[in-house]
Design a protein around this motif. Structure first.
Motif, PDB file in Angstrom:
ATOM      1  N   LEU A 159       1.511  -3.947   1.905  1.00 22.97           N
ATOM      2  CA  LEU A 159       2.083  -3.704   3.179  1.00 22.97           C
ATOM      3  C   LEU A 159       1.260  -2.684   3.682  1.00 22.97           C
ATOM      4  O   LEU A 159       0.393  -2.026   3.015  1.00 22.97           O
ATOM      5  N   GLY A 160       1.399  -2.205   5.090  1.00 16.22           N
ATOM      6  CA  GLY A 160       0.629  -1.182   5.564  1.00 16.22           C
ATOM      7  C   GLY A 160      -0.747  -1.421   5.526  1.00 16.22           C
ATOM      8  O   GLY A 160      -0.997  -2.592   5.862  1.00 16.22           O
ATOM      9  N   ILE A 161      -1.471  -0.287   5.116  1.00 14.74           N
ATOM     10  CA  ILE A 161      -2.847  -0.687   5.341  1.00 14.74           C
ATOM     11  C   ILE A 161      -3.564  -1.160   4.155  1.00 14.74           C
ATOM     12  O   ILE A 161      -4.788  -1.420   3.635  1.00 14.74           O
ATOM     13  N   SER A 162      -2.696  -1.714   3.285  1.00 16.20           N
ATOM     14  CA  SER A 162      -2.885  -2.365   1.776  1.00 16.20           C
ATOM     15  C   SER A 162      -3.249  -3.808   2.433  1.00 16.20           C
ATOM     16  O   SER A 162      -3.533  -4.583   1.292  1.00 16.20           O
ATOM     17  N   GLY A 163      -2.973  -4.323   3.546  1.00 15.26           N
ATOM     18  CA  GLY A 163      -3.267  -5.776   3.781  1.00 15.26           C
ATOM     19  C   GLY A 163      -2.069  -6.467   4.602  1.00 15.26           C
ATOM     20  O   GLY A 163      -1.185  -5.971   4.593  1.00 15.26           O
ATOM     21  N   ALA A 167       6.081  -1.065  -1.057  1.00  8.95           N
ATOM     22  CA  ALA A 167       4.854  -1.990  -1.783  1.00  8.95           C
ATOM     23  C   ALA A 167       5.114  -3.350  -1.942  1.00  8.95           C
ATOM     24  O   ALA A 167       6.111  -3.949  -2.162  1.00  8.95           O
ATOM     25  N   GLY A 168       3.897  -4.085  -1.854  1.00 14.71           N
ATOM     26  CA  GLY A 168       4.068  -5.549  -1.909  1.00 14.71           C
ATOM     27  C   GLY A 168       4.424  -5.907  -3.286  1.00 14.71           C
ATOM     28  O   GLY A 168       4.986  -7.138  -3.620  1.00 14.71           O
ATOM     29  N   SER A 169       3.930  -5.203  -4.379  1.00 19.76           N
ATOM     30  CA  SER A 169       4.470  -5.387  -5.819  1.00 19.76           C
ATOM     31  C   SER A 169       4.917  -4.116  -6.609  1.00 19.76           C
ATOM     32  O   SER A 169       4.501  -3.045  -6.267  1.00 19.76           O
ATOM     33  N   GLY A 218       0.551   0.438   0.714  1.00 22.45           N
ATOM     34  CA  GLY A 218       1.777  -0.088   0.378  1.00 22.45           C
ATOM     35  C   GLY A 218       1.364  -1.388  -0.641  1.00 22.45           C
ATOM     36  O   GLY A 218       1.870  -2.510  -0.387  1.00 22.45           O
ATOM     37  N   LEU A 219       0.439  -1.089  -1.427  1.00 29.93           N
ATOM     38  CA  LEU A 219       0.056  -2.324  -2.638  1.00 29.93           C
ATOM     39  C   LEU A 219       1.025  -2.670  -3.864  1.00 29.93           C
ATOM     40  O   LEU A 219       1.446  -3.640  -3.963  1.00 29.93           O
ATOM     41  N   ASN A 220       0.899  -1.633  -4.749  1.00 30.82           N
ATOM     42  CA  ASN A 220       1.545  -1.785  -5.966  1.00 30.82           C
ATOM     43  C   ASN A 220       2.232  -0.766  -6.216  1.00 30.82           C
ATOM     44  O   ASN A 220       1.804   0.724  -5.757  1.00 30.82           O
ATOM     45  N   LEU A 248      -5.872 -10.711   3.768  1.00 29.83           N
ATOM     46  CA  LEU A 248      -6.415  -9.426   3.329  1.00 29.83           C
ATOM     47  C   LEU A 248      -5.854  -8.530   2.366  1.00 29.83           C
ATOM     48  O   LEU A 248      -4.864  -8.318   2.478  1.00 29.83           O
ATOM     49  N   GLU A 249      -6.202  -8.439   1.174  1.00 33.42           N
ATOM     50  CA  GLU A 249      -5.818  -7.620   0.149  1.00 33.42           C
ATOM     51  C   GLU A 249      -6.816  -6.370   0.136  1.00 33.42           C
ATOM     52  O   GLU A 249      -7.839  -6.508  -0.112  1.00 33.42           O
ATOM     53  N   LEU A 250      -6.350  -5.140   0.342  1.00 33.61           N
ATOM     54  CA  LEU A 250      -7.064  -4.125   1.037  1.00 33.61           C
ATOM     55  C   LEU A 250      -6.884  -2.918  -0.330  1.00 33.61           C
ATOM     56  O   LEU A 250      -6.507  -3.235  -1.283  1.00 33.61           O
ATOM     57  N   GLY A 251      -6.941  -1.680   0.087  1.00 33.88           N
ATOM     58  CA  GLY A 251      -6.922  -0.569  -0.843  1.00 33.88           C
ATOM     59  C   GLY A 251      -5.558  -0.209  -1.025  1.00 33.88           C
ATOM     60  O   GLY A 251      -4.378  -0.839  -0.832  1.00 33.88           O
ATOM     61  N   GLY A 252      -5.350   0.609  -2.049  1.00 29.46           N
ATOM     62  CA  GLY A 252      -4.045   1.005  -2.542  1.00 29.46           C
ATOM     63  C   GLY A 252      -4.212   2.655  -3.079  1.00 29.46           C
ATOM     64  O   GLY A 252      -5.154   3.135  -3.439  1.00 29.46           O
ATOM     65  N   LYS A 253      -3.203   3.155  -2.850  1.00 36.05           N
ATOM     66  CA  LYS A 253      -3.061   4.725  -3.653  1.00 36.05           C
ATOM     67  C   LYS A 253      -1.721   4.697  -4.250  1.00 36.05           C
ATOM     68  O   LYS A 253      -0.567   5.257  -3.833  1.00 36.05           O
ATOM     69  N   ASN A 254      -1.794   3.754  -5.469  1.00 36.26           N
ATOM     70  CA  ASN A 254      -0.309   3.355  -5.919  1.00 36.26           C
ATOM     71  C   ASN A 254       0.424   4.631  -6.956  1.00 36.26           C
ATOM     72  O   ASN A 254      -0.157   5.069  -7.617  1.00 36.26           O
ATOM     73  N   PRO A 255       1.698   4.406  -6.697  1.00 35.70           N
ATOM     74  CA  PRO A 255       2.544   5.315  -7.379  1.00 35.70           C
ATOM     75  C   PRO A 255       3.084   4.947  -8.516  1.00 35.70           C
ATOM     76  O   PRO A 255       3.662   3.767  -8.659  1.00 35.70           O
TER      77      PRO A 255
END
Length: 524
Positions: A465-469, A442-444, A420-422, A260-267
């Motif tokens: 990571l987290g709710i990002s998948g 973050a995964g990346s 925790g996506l990018n 699952l790759e899900l949402g992000g609120k990336n910094p």
């Protein structure tokens, strides 16, 4: 004001000679068709057939039959098909760019990102699949006497449930490793962008993929998603965190694997020693690629106080220069949002923030004069907790900028999220940048880039990571998730048990000595 224009080159529709043969590839028609409109213009694209339960049964039955023969073909033959597919995508990119733009409303430059992604992944998996799928012969428990083989077996039929925002990259780049690993694929693309996925299937078959091995069923996720998961041997999903939870539950009930790759609120972090001009320029693409409708894009920027004013000035200047438009060429910098619900979310987040004291530094307006879902790229300052945009993913062309006093404060703020996506870190000291990156959840994390450096490095895994998948695409992990391993151990001459006449106590002492010797020899 953001530069905006409507160009004569904008399409009214894709030609029927292109659309109808693609629709014929879908395993659909048992349910009423739905009308699909072009986001940039509102023009009708097609009446899209929908799949019934019987259609889904038929798609999986066909895929399973094709998969049995496909799994027996040598890996080198599967690789050759990926190489030919790579060439077709590049040679015929004008056609697929037109389809992607018409279905999504994005700019041509951002559509080309998808062509590049598919080409890179096709080339990568064609280069590494033979090694990744080769049998292994690890050391047995008793060297020479125990022969061990590890074999790779395809899962069977993989369901690839892909979204509308990156319809070529996310429908294809997950299917390719599944196919080269010996699986069949049943795709469930979003209705809005189904033609893109169908074009990819047609191109793959022209590259030599056996007919029926890659099937597509059409319908809303709420209507057919559960039916697809109920028949699959593995599920690959890209989309919202809420839907990801539901898919995880459904897959868990069947004890099948999922990614699952899900949402992000990336910094994005701009440290005190960053190259400000470069950071301000490249942050534009990091924030506004595909009108911000990208899970990897940046929605939060944290800037060190000592360079805040300069960065904001240059960044906002670049934002205001962005050209909006829907032409099927490279004349526009940013295109349209794809759905009314997206522009409604963007408008709601911005209006809520402004009402609660945020400052609009650029943008902040819908542009119905250009098309139904155009919205200006928007920069907000003075965003605080309690504003919707502070924590929730906007998934649109909106970014908030925050002033921070230290690296520590920036890292703490970056990690203050369930996602925790990018992430992105900007500094002239790359060692410092990597050290900061390692502390971000973050995964990346990209140092001196927004998202393309990590995403485009196909040999490295990508995921959240987290709710990002959970799970990963790209890299060896992106292929190995689609296989099961089988260990075959053959014991020769002597059993792994006491010899005739040997007591269990003597056996235990003998094996204890053996274990100690093996450790001293540093054997596995």
């Amino acid at each position: 004001m953001t530069t905006a224009r409507r160009l004569a080159a904008e399409p009214t529709a894709l030609p029927a000679t292109l659309v109808q043969p693609l629709l014929d590839l879908a395993v659909a028609g048992g349910a009423p068709a739905v009308e699909v409109l072009a986001p940039a213009t509102g023009a009708k694209i097609a009446d899209l057939p929908q799949s019934s339960t019987a259609d889904i049964d038929r798609a999986f039955a066909t895929a399973r039959e094709a998969q049995r023969a496909w799994a027996l073909r040598p890996v080198r033959e599967r690789i050759a098909i990926l190489r030919r597919f790579h060439d077709i995508v590049l040679d015929e990119q004008q056609t697929i760019l037109d389809i992607v733009q018409v279905e999504t409303g994005k700019s041509r430059a951002h559509a080309f990102d998808e062509v590049g992604d598919v080409a890179v992944n096709a080339r990568y998996y064609a280069s590494v699949a033979d090694k990744l799928l080769a049998d292994r012969k690890p050391r047995g428990v008793l060297p020479v006497l125990t022969r061990v083989e590890v074999r790779h077996r395809p899962k069977g039929v993989v369901a690839v449930i892909s979204p509308w925002n990156y319809p070529l990259a996310l429908a294809v780049s997950d299917a390719l490793p599944a196919l080269v690993a010996g699986n069949a694929v049943v795709s469930r693309p979003d209705n809005q962008t189904a033609l893109t996925a169908l074009w990819a299937i047609a191109a793959a078959e022209r590259a030599g993929l056996p007919s029926g091995l890659w099937q597509a069923v059409l319908g809303r996720g709420s209507a057919i998603g559960g039916e697809v998961i109920a028949r699959a041997d593995y599920v690959d999903y890209t989309g919202s965190s809420a839907t990801g939870r539901t898919i995880a539950q459904q897959a868990g009930e069947r004890l099948i694997g999922y990614s699952l790759e899900l949402g992000g609120k990336n910094p994005l972090l701009v440290l005190a020693d960053a190259d400000i001009s470069r950071a301000a320029r490249i942050a534009i693409r990091a924030c506004f690629a595909s009108a911000g409708q990208l899970c990897e894009s940046m929605e939060r920027i944290y800037v060190h106080d000592s360079v805040y004013d300069r960065f904001v000035s240059e960044f906002v200047e670049h934002v205001k220069a962005i050209k909006l438009g829907g032409a099927l060429d490279f004349s526009s910098d940013m295109g349209s949002l794809t759905f009314r619900r997206q522009i409604d979310t963007v408008r709601s987040h911005v209006e809520d923030a402004v009402a609660k004291g945020a400052t609009v530094l650029a943008g902040g307006r819908a542009r119905p004069d250009l098309g139904p879902y155009f919205y200006e790229p928007t920069v907000l300052a003075d965003v605080r907790p309690g504003m919707t945009v502070y924590r929730e993913e906007t998934f649109g062309p909106v970014v908030s900028i925050y002033r921070v006093g230290s690296d520590e404060e920036a890292i703490t703020a970056a990690n203050d999220t369930a996602y925790g996506l990018n992430a992105s870190v900007w500094t002239k000291d790359t060692s410092r940048g990597r050290a900061v990156a390692a502390r971000i959840n973050a995964g990346s994390v990209n140092v001196n880039e927004g998202f393309i450096a990590a995403w485009g490095s196909a040999d490295a895994p990508s995921g959240g990571l987290g709710i990002s998948g959970t799970g990963r695409r790209h890299g060896p992990e992106g292929l190995l998730k689609y296989i099961d391993t089988q260990t075959i151990a053959t014991q020769r001459v002597l059993p792994i048990a006491p010899l005739p006449g040997m007591s269990e106590e003597l056996w235990a002492k003998t094996m204890t000595l053996y274990f100690s010797v093996m450790k001293s020899l540093r054997q596995k």
